[in-house]
Design a protein around this motif. Sequence first.
Motif, short mmCIF file in Angstrom:
data_model
loop_
_atom_site.label_atom_id
_atom_site.label_comp_id
_atom_site.label_asym_id
_atom_site.label_seq_id
_atom_site.Cartn_x
_atom_site.Cartn_y
_atom_site.Cartn_z
N ARG A 92 0.80 -1.23 0.00
CA ARG A 92 0.00 0.00 0.00
C ARG A 92 0.83 1.28 0.00
O ARG A 92 0.37 2.31 -0.46
CB ARG A 92 -0.92 0.04 1.22
CG ARG A 92 -1.78 -1.18 1.36
CD ARG A 92 -2.96 -1.14 0.43
NE ARG A 92 -3.72 -2.38 0.60
CZ ARG A 92 -4.15 -3.12 -0.39
NH1 ARG A 92 -3.93 -2.76 -1.63
NH2 ARG A 92 -4.82 -4.21 -0.16
N LEU A 93 2.07 1.22 0.55
CA LEU A 93 2.88 2.42 0.70
C LEU A 93 4.21 2.32 -0.04
O LEU A 93 5.14 3.07 0.23
CB LEU A 93 3.14 2.70 2.20
CG LEU A 93 1.87 2.94 3.04
CD1 LEU A 93 2.21 2.92 4.53
CD2 LEU A 93 1.21 4.24 2.65
N GLY A 94 4.31 1.40 -0.98
CA GLY A 94 5.54 1.21 -1.73
C GLY A 94 5.71 2.25 -2.82
O GLY A 94 4.77 2.96 -3.20
N PRO A 95 6.93 2.36 -3.35
CA PRO A 95 7.20 3.31 -4.43
C PRO A 95 6.22 3.13 -5.59
O PRO A 95 5.92 2.01 -6.01
CB PRO A 95 8.62 2.96 -4.86
CG PRO A 95 9.24 2.38 -3.63
CD PRO A 95 8.12 1.61 -2.97
N GLY A 96 5.69 4.26 -6.06
CA GLY A 96 4.73 4.25 -7.15
C GLY A 96 3.28 4.25 -6.70
O GLY A 96 2.38 4.52 -7.49
N ALA A 97 3.03 3.95 -5.42
CA ALA A 97 1.65 3.95 -4.91
C ALA A 97 1.09 5.37 -4.98
O ALA A 97 1.74 6.32 -4.59
CB ALA A 97 1.61 3.43 -3.48
N VAL A 98 -0.13 5.48 -5.48
CA VAL A 98 -0.82 6.76 -5.53
C VAL A 98 -1.89 6.73 -4.45
O VAL A 98 -2.75 5.85 -4.43
CB VAL A 98 -1.46 7.00 -6.92
CG1 VAL A 98 -2.23 8.31 -6.93
CG2 VAL A 98 -0.39 6.98 -8.00
N LEU A 99 -1.81 7.71 -3.54
CA LEU A 99 -2.68 7.73 -2.36
C LEU A 99 -3.54 8.98 -2.34
O LEU A 99 -3.07 10.08 -2.61
CB LEU A 99 -1.83 7.67 -1.09
CG LEU A 99 -0.90 6.47 -1.00
CD1 LEU A 99 0.11 6.66 0.12
CD2 LEU A 99 -1.70 5.20 -0.78
N LEU A 100 -4.80 8.79 -2.02
CA LEU A 100 -5.70 9.92 -1.80
C LEU A 100 -5.39 10.47 -0.41
O LEU A 100 -4.75 9.78 0.40
CB LEU A 100 -7.14 9.45 -1.88
CG LEU A 100 -7.54 8.77 -3.20
CD1 LEU A 100 -8.96 8.24 -3.11
CD2 LEU A 100 -7.40 9.74 -4.36
N THR A 101 -5.83 11.68 -0.12
CA THR A 101 -5.53 12.28 1.17
C THR A 101 -6.77 12.87 1.82
O THR A 101 -7.75 13.19 1.15
CB THR A 101 -4.48 13.41 1.02
OG1 THR A 101 -5.02 14.43 0.19
CG2 THR A 101 -3.18 12.89 0.45
N ASP A 102 -6.70 12.98 3.12
CA ASP A 102 -7.72 13.69 3.88
C ASP A 102 -6.96 14.62 4.82
O ASP A 102 -6.24 14.13 5.69
CB ASP A 102 -8.59 12.72 4.67
CG ASP A 102 -9.71 13.43 5.42
OD1 ASP A 102 -9.97 14.62 5.13
OD2 ASP A 102 -10.30 12.81 6.31
N PRO A 103 -7.00 15.93 4.61
CA PRO A 103 -7.88 16.65 3.69
C PRO A 103 -7.48 16.44 2.23
O PRO A 103 -6.31 16.33 1.89
CB PRO A 103 -7.73 18.11 4.10
CG PRO A 103 -6.46 18.19 4.88
CD PRO A 103 -6.20 16.83 5.43
N ALA A 104 -8.51 16.39 1.38
CA ALA A 104 -8.34 16.08 -0.04
C ALA A 104 -7.50 17.11 -0.78
O ALA A 104 -6.88 16.79 -1.80
CB ALA A 104 -9.70 15.92 -0.71
N ALA A 105 -7.44 18.33 -0.31
CA ALA A 105 -6.70 19.39 -0.98
C ALA A 105 -5.21 19.09 -1.09
O ALA A 105 -4.51 19.67 -1.90
CB ALA A 105 -6.91 20.72 -0.26
N ARG A 106 -4.72 18.16 -0.29
CA ARG A 106 -3.28 17.86 -0.28
C ARG A 106 -2.90 16.73 -1.24
O ARG A 106 -1.74 16.40 -1.37
CB ARG A 106 -2.84 17.49 1.13
CG ARG A 106 -3.01 18.65 2.06
CD ARG A 106 -2.48 18.33 3.41
NE ARG A 106 -2.57 19.51 4.26
CZ ARG A 106 -2.52 19.49 5.56
NH1 ARG A 106 -2.36 18.35 6.19
NH2 ARG A 106 -2.62 20.59 6.24
N GLY A 107 -3.82 16.12 -1.89
CA GLY A 107 -3.48 14.94 -2.68
C GLY A 107 -4.08 15.00 -4.06
O GLY A 107 -4.63 16.01 -4.44
N PRO A 108 -3.95 13.93 -4.80
CA PRO A 108 -3.30 12.68 -4.39
C PRO A 108 -1.77 12.82 -4.32
O PRO A 108 -1.19 13.70 -4.94
CB PRO A 108 -3.71 11.69 -5.48
CG PRO A 108 -4.01 12.53 -6.67
CD PRO A 108 -4.50 13.85 -6.16
#
Length: 184
Positions: free
Chosen positions: A30-46
């Motif tokens: 889930r946190l390996g190189p290349g993983a694209v993660l959404l964020t909360d707060p959403a303004a900081r991501g993905p």
Amino acid sequence: MQLVVGRIGRAHGIKGEVTVEVRTDEPELRLGPGAVLLTDPAARGPLTVESGRVHSGRLLLRFTGVADRNAAEALRNTVLIADVDPDETPEDPEEFYDHQLVDLDVVTLDGTPVGRITEIAHLPSQDLFIVERPDGGEVMIPFVEEIVTEIDLDEQRAVVDPPPGLLDAERAEVAGTRDDEGGK
């Protein structure tokens, strides 16, 4: 389906690395190189994981476009969320994702209905099923092999062998009192 997989802590060093509080059993996936993660707060991501390493027992990640300490510090307390295919299952057949367990019917060994799993509570010592009873009450069942004897995803049920008092503490207490009186 979305799963919370971590929370960003403080910046580490001057090159944009951050500490991460891991909230997944599969950080390398889930946190390996290349993983694209959404964020909360959403303004900081993905955010896209550029690199990661363990330092003094803490996971350090660097995200694409986060090149200095100031940018890393701006991410502090951001929750990291992974998009997961609902049909995906863990590699170990004895492990389950929360979304596979929520809404399972819970029955005892003899088939007596207990209720339906509404939530999984992850505690430091063990996980608990939060089960809503048919009468609207709630019971917590430790998710341990001695009590939860079977998870049948095809039948959408969890079979439990509860110790005395787990499912009905009031009845077990009264029964225990009667046993004590009978032995005198």
